[in-house]
Design a protein around this motif. Structure first.
Motif, PDB file in Angstrom:
ATOM      1  N   ALA A   1       3.339  13.137  22.624  1.00 34.07           N
ATOM      2  CA  ALA A   1       2.211  12.218  22.405  1.00 34.07           C
ATOM      3  C   ALA A   1       1.296  12.803  21.330  1.00 34.07           C
ATOM      4  O   ALA A   1       0.858  13.942  21.434  1.00 34.07           O
ATOM      5  N   GLN A   2       1.022  12.030  20.308  1.00 32.57           N
ATOM      6  CA  GLN A   2       0.182  12.472  19.200  1.00 32.57           C
ATOM      7  C   GLN A   2      -0.923  11.450  18.965  1.00 32.57           C
ATOM      8  O   GLN A   2      -0.700  10.240  19.100  1.00 32.57           O
ATOM      9  N   VAL A   3      -2.095  11.925  18.630  1.00 31.98           N
ATOM     10  CA  VAL A   3      -3.233  11.051  18.339  1.00 31.98           C
ATOM     11  C   VAL A   3      -3.867  11.534  17.044  1.00 31.98           C
ATOM     12  O   VAL A   3      -4.135  12.720  16.891  1.00 31.98           O
ATOM     13  N   MET A   4      -4.063  10.627  16.114  1.00 33.10           N
ATOM     14  CA  MET A   4      -4.722  10.997  14.867  1.00 33.10           C
ATOM     15  C   MET A   4      -5.658   9.874  14.448  1.00 33.10           C
ATOM     16  O   MET A   4      -5.284   8.709  14.448  1.00 33.10           O
ATOM     17  N   ARG A   5      -6.869  10.265  14.135  1.00 29.09           N
ATOM     18  CA  ARG A   5      -7.851   9.320  13.593  1.00 29.09           C
ATOM     19  C   ARG A   5      -8.372   9.932  12.313  1.00 29.09           C
ATOM     20  O   ARG A   5      -8.671  11.125  12.270  1.00 29.09           O
ATOM     21  N   ALA A   6      -8.457   9.158  11.265  1.00 33.89           N
ATOM     22  CA  ALA A   6      -8.876   9.708   9.979  1.00 33.89           C
ATOM     23  C   ALA A   6      -9.609   8.646   9.171  1.00 33.89           C
ATOM     24  O   ALA A   6      -9.589   7.455   9.501  1.00 33.89           O
ATOM     25  N   GLY A   7     -10.229   9.086   8.119  1.00 35.96           N
ATOM     26  CA  GLY A   7     -10.888   8.177   7.195  1.00 35.96           C
ATOM     27  C   GLY A   7     -10.847   8.770   5.798  1.00 35.96           C
ATOM     28  O   GLY A   7     -10.752   9.993   5.641  1.00 35.96           O
ATOM     29  N   ALA A   8     -10.872   7.924   4.799  1.00 37.19           N
ATOM     30  CA  ALA A   8     -10.849   8.392   3.416  1.00 37.19           C
ATOM     31  C   ALA A   8     -11.372   7.282   2.516  1.00 37.19           C
ATOM     32  O   ALA A   8     -11.355   6.104   2.894  1.00 37.19           O
ATOM     33  N   TRP A   9     -11.826   7.655   1.343  1.00 35.70           N
ATOM     34  CA  TRP A   9     -12.205   6.665   0.338  1.00 35.70           C
ATOM     35  C   TRP A   9     -10.946   6.292  -0.439  1.00 35.70           C
ATOM     36  O   TRP A   9     -10.219   7.176  -0.899  1.00 35.70           O
ATOM     37  N   MET A  10     -10.689   4.994  -0.555  1.00 36.95           N
ATOM     38  CA  MET A  10      -9.512   4.509  -1.282  1.00 36.95           C
ATOM     39  C   MET A  10      -9.865   3.244  -2.028  1.00 36.95           C
ATOM     40  O   MET A  10     -10.727   2.475  -1.585  1.00 36.95           O
ATOM     41  N   THR A  11      -9.149   2.991  -3.104  1.00 38.59           N
ATOM     42  CA  THR A  11      -9.204   1.667  -3.717  1.00 38.59           C
ATOM     43  C   THR A  11      -8.260   0.776  -2.923  1.00 38.59           C
ATOM     44  O   THR A  11      -7.423   1.267  -2.141  1.00 38.59           O
ATOM     45  N   ARG A  12      -8.362  -0.533  -3.104  1.00 40.62           N
ATOM     46  CA  ARG A  12      -7.449  -1.436  -2.399  1.00 40.62           C
ATOM     47  C   ARG A  12      -6.005  -1.151  -2.797  1.00 40.62           C
ATOM     48  O   ARG A  12      -5.101  -1.164  -1.968  1.00 40.62           O
ATOM     49  N   GLU A  13      -5.778  -0.872  -4.089  1.00 45.04           N
ATOM     50  CA  GLU A  13      -4.432  -0.580  -4.560  1.00 45.04           C
ATOM     51  C   GLU A  13      -3.892   0.690  -3.909  1.00 45.04           C
ATOM     52  O   GLU A  13      -2.719   0.764  -3.526  1.00 45.04           O
ATOM     53  N   GLU A  14      -4.753   1.710  -3.749  1.00 42.76           N
ATOM     54  CA  GLU A  14      -4.321   2.942  -3.090  1.00 42.76           C
ATOM     55  C   GLU A  14      -3.998   2.699  -1.621  1.00 42.76           C
ATOM     56  O   GLU A  14      -3.026   3.247  -1.089  1.00 42.76           O
ATOM     57  N   LEU A  15      -4.795   1.869  -0.982  1.00 39.65           N
ATOM     58  CA  LEU A  15      -4.524   1.536   0.409  1.00 39.65           C
ATOM     59  C   LEU A  15      -3.176   0.836   0.533  1.00 39.65           C
ATOM     60  O   LEU A  15      -2.363   1.161   1.414  1.00 39.65           O
ATOM     61  N   LEU A  16      -2.898  -0.124  -0.340  1.00 42.05           N
ATOM     62  CA  LEU A  16      -1.621  -0.839  -0.287  1.00 42.05           C
ATOM     63  C   LEU A  16      -0.458   0.110  -0.571  1.00 42.05           C
ATOM     64  O   LEU A  16       0.607   0.006   0.051  1.00 42.05           O
ATOM     65  N   ASP A  17      -0.641   1.058  -1.499  1.00 43.26           N
ATOM     66  CA  ASP A  17       0.398   2.064  -1.744  1.00 43.26           C
ATOM     67  C   ASP A  17       0.616   2.921  -0.497  1.00 43.26           C
ATOM     68  O   ASP A  17       1.750   3.262  -0.146  1.00 43.26           O
ATOM     69  N   PHE A  18      -0.484   3.276   0.178  1.00 43.45           N
ATOM     70  CA  PHE A  18      -0.410   4.068   1.401  1.00 43.45           C
ATOM     71  C   PHE A  18       0.411   3.332   2.457  1.00 43.45           C
ATOM     72  O   PHE A  18       1.283   3.920   3.121  1.00 43.45           O
ATOM     73  N   VAL A  19       0.167   2.036   2.618  1.00 44.86           N
ATOM     74  CA  VAL A  19       0.903   1.242   3.611  1.00 44.86           C
ATOM     75  C   VAL A  19       2.385   1.195   3.252  1.00 44.86           C
ATOM     76  O   VAL A  19       3.253   1.329   4.125  1.00 44.86           O
ATOM     77  N   ARG A  20       2.705   1.006   1.969  1.00 44.34           N
ATOM     78  CA  ARG A  20       4.115   0.997   1.551  1.00 44.34           C
ATOM     79  C   ARG A  20       4.788   2.341   1.871  1.00 44.34           C
ATOM     80  O   ARG A  20       5.915   2.385   2.342  1.00 44.34           O
ATOM     81  N   GLU A  21       4.072   3.444   1.610  1.00 42.67           N
ATOM     82  CA  GLU A  21       4.643   4.757   1.894  1.00 42.67           C
ATOM     83  C   GLU A  21       4.775   4.996   3.400  1.00 42.67           C
ATOM     84  O   GLU A  21       5.713   5.664   3.854  1.00 42.67           O
ATOM     85  N   TYR A  22       3.840   4.450   4.177  1.00 43.60           N
ATOM     86  CA  TYR A  22       3.931   4.546   5.635  1.00 43.60           C
ATOM     87  C   TYR A  22       5.214   3.860   6.113  1.00 43.60           C
ATOM     88  O   TYR A  22       5.963   4.407   6.934  1.00 43.60           O
ATOM     89  N   ARG A  23       5.486   2.666   5.574  1.00 37.46           N
ATOM     90  CA  ARG A  23       6.724   1.959   5.948  1.00 37.46           C
ATOM     91  C   ARG A  23       7.949   2.760   5.530  1.00 37.46           C
ATOM     92  O   ARG A  23       8.934   2.831   6.261  1.00 37.46           O
ATOM     93  N   ALA A  24       7.897   3.368   4.348  1.00 38.99           N
ATOM     94  CA  ALA A  24       9.022   4.177   3.883  1.00 38.99           C
ATOM     95  C   ALA A  24       9.254   5.371   4.804  1.00 38.99           C
ATOM     96  O   ALA A  24      10.400   5.749   5.076  1.00 38.99           O
ATOM     97  N   LEU A  25       8.173   5.978   5.294  1.00 39.70           N
ATOM     98  CA  LEU A  25       8.309   7.089   6.245  1.00 39.70           C
ATOM     99  C   LEU A  25       8.971   6.638   7.539  1.00 39.70           C
ATOM    100  O   LEU A  25       9.808   7.346   8.109  1.00 39.70           O
ATOM    101  N   LEU A  26       8.605   5.446   8.016  1.00 37.74           N
ATOM    102  CA  LEU A  26       9.234   4.926   9.233  1.00 37.74           C
ATOM    103  C   LEU A  26      10.730   4.746   9.018  1.00 37.74           C
ATOM    104  O   LEU A  26      11.536   5.061   9.898  1.00 37.74           O
ATOM    105  N   GLU A  27      11.109   4.241   7.856  1.00 36.81           N
ATOM    106  CA  GLU A  27      12.535   4.050   7.570  1.00 36.81           C
ATOM    107  C   GLU A  27      13.241   5.395   7.416  1.00 36.81           C
ATOM    108  O   GLU A  27      14.402   5.540   7.797  1.00 36.81           O
TER     109      GLU A  27
END
Length: 197
Positions: free
Chosen positions: A134-160
């Motif tokens: 069981a792991q729990v992580m909460r975080a925050g960061a300053w991002m542009t919308r484009e960086e956030l969308l890139d982050f989400v794409r990379e998150y999906r790639a990590l899941l795959e």
């Protein structure tokens, strides 16, 4: 993890999908098939405390929406065995939804919030340090919308990259529930764009 590419759905198809995923019995059927790999209506009826006629009906409806498929090599006569299909769906902007679609999506979201809240509590209760299951992580960061969308794409790639289908999972693998959400902090307005109340 093998995930089928998202298919373009019409508003009516999305409405039906949200209603199916929000149906408590259909969710339980999908969860059972996800854990056990396969079942027929009789097995599901026994395990879920329903009649086989009821589970058979809901299995057919889930198959119509391509959430499950029949296992031809195990099915014969009136006995049909089923397995879940890989699935991925991203809901559209709620502002573009028809009223009935929005209502179905909202009901499903409320159900998901309850499920996710229970998972969050479990994660905290079952946390055994940074090397535990069981792991729990909460975080925050300053991002542009484009960086956030890139982050989400990379998150999906990590899941795959790190996830496996049930049939190809290595020894010692367990099903793991993962949740991700991101929302900009409430700062009223940023560069002329509203970011929250």
């Amino acid at each position: 993890m093998v995930v089928m590419p998202e298919q373009e759905l019409t508003s009516l198809e999305r409405t039906a999908l949200y209603k199916s995923l929000g149906n408590p019995l259909r969710r339980r059927i999908l969860e059972y098939l996800g854990r056990r790999g396969e079942a027929n209506s009789t097995v599901l009826a026994r395990e879920l405390g329903e009649s086989s006629g009821t589970t058979s009906y809901h299995l057919r409806k889930l198959a119509e929406q391509r959430l499950i498929e029949e296992i031809p090599e195990k099915s014969g006569g009136r006995e049909r065995w089923w397995r879940v299909l890989p699935f991925q769906h991203t809901a559209p902007d709620p502002a573009t939804m028809a009223p009935e679609e929005y209502a179905a999506a909202e009901q499903l979201a409320i159900l998901k919030i309850d499920v996710d809240t229970d998972l969050f509590r479990r994660a905290h209760k079952e946390y055994r340090g940074p090397d535990g299951w069981a792991q729990v992580m909460r975080a925050g960061a300053w991002m542009t919308r484009e960086e956030l969308l890139d982050f989400v794409r990379e998150y999906r790639a990590l899941l795959e990259r790190y996830g496996h289908p049930r049939e190809g999972a290595p020894e010692g693998a367990r099903p793991v529930k993962l949740r991700f959400y991101a929302v900009p902090d409430t700062v009223k307005e940023w560069n002329g764009e509203p970011t929250g109340p």
